[in-house]
Design a protein around this motif. Structure first.
Motif, PDB file in Angstrom:
ATOM      1  N   ARG A 152     -29.260 -63.972  27.372  1.00  0.00           N
ATOM      2  CA  ARG A 152     -30.299 -64.706  25.932  1.00  0.00           C
ATOM      3  C   ARG A 152     -29.609 -64.633  25.014  1.00  0.00           C
TER       4      ARG A 152
ATOM      5  N   PHE B  52     -29.217 -72.238  30.049  1.00  0.00           N
ATOM      6  CA  PHE B  52     -30.370 -72.946  30.485  1.00  0.00           C
ATOM      7  C   PHE B  52     -30.802 -74.261  30.520  1.00  0.00           C
TER       8      PHE B  52
ATOM      9  N   GLU C   4     -30.179 -76.004  33.369  1.00  0.00           N
ATOM     10  CA  GLU C   4     -31.073 -75.392  34.910  1.00  0.00           C
ATOM     11  C   GLU C   4     -32.005 -76.663  34.199  1.00  0.00           C
TER      12      GLU C   4
ATOM     13  N   PRO D  70     -34.434 -68.542  26.791  1.00  0.00           N
ATOM     14  CA  PRO D  70     -34.835 -69.224  28.266  1.00  0.00           C
ATOM     15  C   PRO D  70     -35.989 -70.382  28.316  1.00  0.00           C
TER      16      PRO D  70
ATOM     17  N   ASP E  47     -34.498 -73.882  25.716  1.00  0.00           N
ATOM     18  CA  ASP E  47     -33.857 -74.811  26.641  1.00  0.00           C
ATOM     19  C   ASP E  47     -34.375 -75.250  27.216  1.00  0.00           C
ATOM     20  N   ARG E  48     -34.686 -74.184  28.579  1.00  0.00           N
ATOM     21  CA  ARG E  48     -35.997 -74.721  30.046  1.00  0.00           C
ATOM     22  C   ARG E  48     -36.104 -76.075  29.769  1.00  0.00           C
TER      23      ARG E  48
ATOM     24  N   HIS F   3     -40.291 -72.291  34.494  1.00  0.00           N
ATOM     25  CA  HIS F   3     -39.336 -72.434  33.962  1.00  0.00           C
ATOM     26  C   HIS F   3     -38.992 -70.488  34.771  1.00  0.00           C
ATOM     27  N   ASN F   4     -39.623 -69.767  35.525  1.00  0.00           N
ATOM     28  CA  ASN F   4     -39.436 -69.118  36.314  1.00  0.00           C
ATOM     29  C   ASN F   4     -39.557 -68.941  37.598  1.00  0.00           C
TER      30      ASN F   4
ATOM     31  N   ASP G 253     -34.600 -69.318  38.847  1.00  0.00           N
ATOM     32  CA  ASP G 253     -34.173 -67.922  38.974  1.00  0.00           C
ATOM     33  C   ASP G 253     -33.842 -67.890  40.571  1.00  0.00           C
TER      34      ASP G 253
ATOM     35  N   CYS H 239     -30.330 -68.324  38.918  1.00  0.00           N
ATOM     36  CA  CYS H 239     -29.435 -68.269  37.053  1.00  0.00           C
ATOM     37  C   CYS H 239     -29.115 -66.503  37.978  1.00  0.00           C
TER      38      CYS H 239
END
Ligand code: AHR
Length: 354
Positions: free
Chosen positions: A155, A173, A176, A205, A208-209, A259-260, A288, A308
């Motif tokens: 990060r 990110f 992604e 993340p 940016d995601r 986001h994950n 991820d 990721c």
């Protein structure tokens, strides 16, 4: 499918990193003498080679010196982060590096304390995985004054003076988020309601995601984010937030953007407990590519997971070594990440490393 994220590789010519403290200089010499990753320094040879530079007054250390690195980790909020910790720890052990590990339990104040402790312990270098982007300048200035190079892992931070850290190694990110949105837009033919499970507020993340995903959505006015809330990158919170989304929106939801993977896996539980079928009634796109999520793709519950890669160990110490040798390193470097959907997930499973 293999995607090469493209933001890395540029050399910050005006910000060359050449850190040669007493401590780091002795590491340099170690590398020259023993190219096979041994950080133990012969006291005699060091004294001869340094000739007063490393050890002012000509006083050589009595024993061999081991490279000491401090690692301030965010916590253990996700399987991804546990894999990252393991990679950085095991690679240190493999190379004979003494790693001082600090788990911040998701709190920036704990990371700041850890950095100050590393200064007091006179570590050779610091690896920092910053929980949020902002608020680092004062402590990073203290670290710089102590002449300890900082390597940011996974990060980034927002600082007015980029010389406060040596380099950032991470995934892209924003890209992604774009990949996740492009995949979904194609699948839903540009029309549908999406609920978003965001990462930790203020974390790179999460910011940016969201940015990358929304940048694609503006080209598809039929695709709408109808609800968006933080699930803090955890499975438990992802499930809790998804339950709330299902209560208010129910069958109005066509897709989840998490986001994950941990939050996506929590959302799967919530969807199933609500009597719906993840992957059929509600599509799930996530980021991820932990093994459990790739398995869920193969099982048809997750539609796509964008990789990721958390396995930073070998790369991070290669960079630390270069910096300590006084070599110039790029200001940022990115991973090459993949994307897993029904076309390649099952095939990838046997070789997934995390
Ligand atoms: O910074 C990387 C993100 O942090 C990963 O996507 C997530 O799982 C982790 O907690």
């Amino acid at each position: 499918m293999r995607f090469g994220f493209a933001f890395g590789g540029h050399l910050a010519k005006d910000k060359q990193i050449c850190v040669l403290t007493n401590r780091t200089a002795s590491s340099n010499i170690t590398k020259i003498m023993k190219p096979h990753r041994s950080y133990f320094l012969s006291a005699l040879a060091a004294a001869a080679l340094c000739s007063g530079f490393c050890f002012p007054g000509g006083v050589a250390p009595a024993a061999e010196k081991k490279l000491v690195v401090g690692f301030s980790q965010i916590g253990a909020e996700s399987a991804w982060r546990t894999a990252e910790t393991e990679s950085i720890r095991s690679e240190a052990a493999r190379r004979g590096i003494e790693l001082k590990f600090s788990d911040a339990q998701q709190k920036q104040e704990n990371q700041i304390k850890a950095l100050r402790a590393f200064i007091a312990q006179k570590v050779d270098a610091i690896i920092l995985a910053p929980v949020v982007e902002t608020g680092w300048e004062p402590v990073l200035r203290e670290v710089k004054r102590a002449k300890i190079p900082v390597v940011l892992v996974d990060r980034g931070v927002t600082v007015s003076d980029e010389s406060l850290y040596a380099t950032l190694i991470a995934s892209d990110f924003v890209q992604e988020g774009r990949f996740a949105a492009q995949w979904l837009a194609k699948k839903l033919k540009g029309k549908g309601n999406i609920v978003e499970l965001q990462g930790t507020p203020g974390a790179a993340p999460a910011i940016d995601r969201k940015k990358g995903f929304e940048a694609v959505l503006v080209k598809h006015p039929g695709l709408k984010i109808i609800k968006s809330q933080s699930g803090d990158f955890t499975r438990a919170k992802g499930k809790e937030v998804m339950e709330a989304f299902l209560k208010t929106e129910g069958k109005n939801i066509q897709a989840v953007y998490a986001h994950n993977d941990d939050m996506a896996l929590g959302a799967i539980q919530a969807i199933e407990e609500a009597g719906m079928k993840p992957g059929k009634d509600i599509l799930i796109v996530t980021i991820d590519a932990i093994k459990e999520a790739v398995q869920a793709v193969a099982d048809g519950k997750i539609s796509v997971t964008v990789e990721c890669n958390p396995l930073f160990g070998p790369k991070i110490y290669d960079i630390v070594e270069k910096i300590l040798k006084g070599e110039t390193v790029p200001k940022s470097q990115s991973n090459k990440d993949e994307l897993f959907d029904a076309t390649n997930a099952a095939k990838a499973l046997p070789t997934r490393q995390y």
